[in-house]
Design a protein around this motif. Structure first.
Motif, PDB file in Angstrom:
ATOM      1  N   GLY A  73       0.784  -1.230   0.000  1.00 24.78           N
ATOM      2  CA  GLY A  73       0.000   0.000   0.000  1.00 24.78           C
ATOM      3  C   GLY A  73       0.815   1.279   0.000  1.00 24.78           C
ATOM      4  O   GLY A  73       0.264   2.357   0.148  1.00 24.78           O
ATOM      5  N   GLU A 109       1.420   6.976   0.949  1.00 25.12           N
ATOM      6  CA  GLU A 109       0.461   5.933   1.318  1.00 25.12           C
ATOM      7  C   GLU A 109      -0.723   5.998   0.357  1.00 25.12           C
ATOM      8  O   GLU A 109      -1.367   7.040   0.218  1.00 25.12           O
ATOM      9  CB  GLU A 109      -0.009   6.121   2.750  1.00 25.12           C
ATOM     10  CG  GLU A 109      -0.934   5.024   3.216  1.00 25.12           C
ATOM     11  CD  GLU A 109      -1.319   5.154   4.686  1.00 25.12           C
ATOM     12  OE1 GLU A 109      -2.076   4.291   5.149  1.00 25.12           O
ATOM     13  OE2 GLU A 109      -0.876   6.112   5.336  1.00 25.12           O
ATOM     14  N   GLN A 112      -6.896   2.416   0.274  1.00 24.76           N
ATOM     15  CA  GLN A 112      -7.146   0.971   0.213  1.00 24.76           C
ATOM     16  C   GLN A 112      -7.737   0.537  -1.113  1.00 24.76           C
ATOM     17  O   GLN A 112      -7.547  -0.594  -1.541  1.00 24.76           O
ATOM     18  CB  GLN A 112      -8.077   0.545   1.351  1.00 24.76           C
ATOM     19  CG  GLN A 112      -7.424   0.626   2.701  1.00 24.76           C
ATOM     20  CD  GLN A 112      -8.360   0.171   3.808  1.00 24.76           C
ATOM     21  OE1 GLN A 112      -9.565   0.025   3.605  1.00 24.76           O
ATOM     22  NE2 GLN A 112      -7.806  -0.036   4.986  1.00 24.76           N
ATOM     23  N   TYR A 113      -8.457   1.423  -1.786  1.00 29.96           N
ATOM     24  CA  TYR A 113      -9.092   1.040  -3.048  1.00 29.96           C
ATOM     25  C   TYR A 113      -8.136   1.076  -4.240  1.00 29.96           C
ATOM     26  O   TYR A 113      -8.504   0.735  -5.346  1.00 29.96           O
ATOM     27  CB  TYR A 113     -10.316   1.905  -3.334  1.00 29.96           C
ATOM     28  CG  TYR A 113     -10.076   3.396  -3.291  1.00 29.96           C
ATOM     29  CD1 TYR A 113      -9.447   4.050  -4.338  1.00 29.96           C
ATOM     30  CD2 TYR A 113     -10.484   4.147  -2.196  1.00 29.96           C
ATOM     31  CE1 TYR A 113      -9.223   5.413  -4.300  1.00 29.96           C
ATOM     32  CE2 TYR A 113     -10.275   5.513  -2.156  1.00 29.96           C
ATOM     33  CZ  TYR A 113      -9.642   6.143  -3.209  1.00 29.96           C
ATOM     34  OH  TYR A 113      -9.423   7.500  -3.172  1.00 29.96           O
ATOM     35  N   SER A 138     -14.418  -0.971  -5.926  1.00 27.51           N
ATOM     36  CA  SER A 138     -14.512   0.360  -5.320  1.00 27.51           C
ATOM     37  C   SER A 138     -15.038   1.423  -6.281  1.00 27.51           C
ATOM     38  O   SER A 138     -15.320   2.544  -5.863  1.00 27.51           O
ATOM     39  CB  SER A 138     -13.141   0.795  -4.809  1.00 27.51           C
ATOM     40  OG  SER A 138     -12.270   1.026  -5.902  1.00 27.51           O
TER      41      SER A 138
END
Length: 146
Positions: A73, A109, A112-113, A138
């Motif tokens: 990620g 960073e 999440q999608y 997503s």
């Protein structure tokens, strides 16, 4: 804080004050725009329905000296910017330098999608353009009411 006396170089006092203020607030960035002094490259991050778009402003960097990776990620941009040919004449005492040269590493960073298997990068006019696709689950989709 010391008093300013006649004969004191006003610009050095202002520079000292600016350094003190930077050190006071340096550890508490309030947004992406308030990045640490000397952070290279500066970046803009945005999103579309299909991707996360990242622009890293890296003038003077050879595309062959850029390394982009995604792991757990985190998107990492690393590379090296060499000094330009335009140097000060020999014998000149340099008292300010704003252009960064040397190795750098910037870690971003990802949401999440973001899909780490859908990353594309290109370098145009000093800008590194990185597009990270979103996972299909997503993406927005229309729901039909029955």
């Amino acid at each position: 804080m010391s008093d300013v006396y006649p004969g004191t170089d006003l610009f050095s006092e202002l520079d000292r004050l600016q350094r003190q203020m930077s050190s006071l607030f340096g550890g508490f960035p309030s947004s992406l725009r308030s990045s640490r002094f000397g952070t290279f490259p500066h970046i803009n991050i945005g999103t579309t329905d299909d991707s996360v778009e990242i622009v890293a402003f890296a003038p003077g960097v050879e595309p062959s000296k850029l390394d982009i990776s995604v792991d757990k990620g985190l998107l990492t941009i690393a590379g090296e910017r060499t000094t330009s040919e335009a140097q000060l004449p020999e014998g000149t005492r340099q008292y300010a330098q704003e252009r960064f040269s040397g190795t750098f590493r910037r870690v971003i960073e990802l949401p999440q999608y973001a899909d780490p298997d859908k990353v594309q990068a290109r370098y145009i006019d000093g800008c590194l353009l990185i597009s990270v696709g979103k996972r299909e689950a997503s993406k927005p989709r229309a729901i039909t009411v029955q």
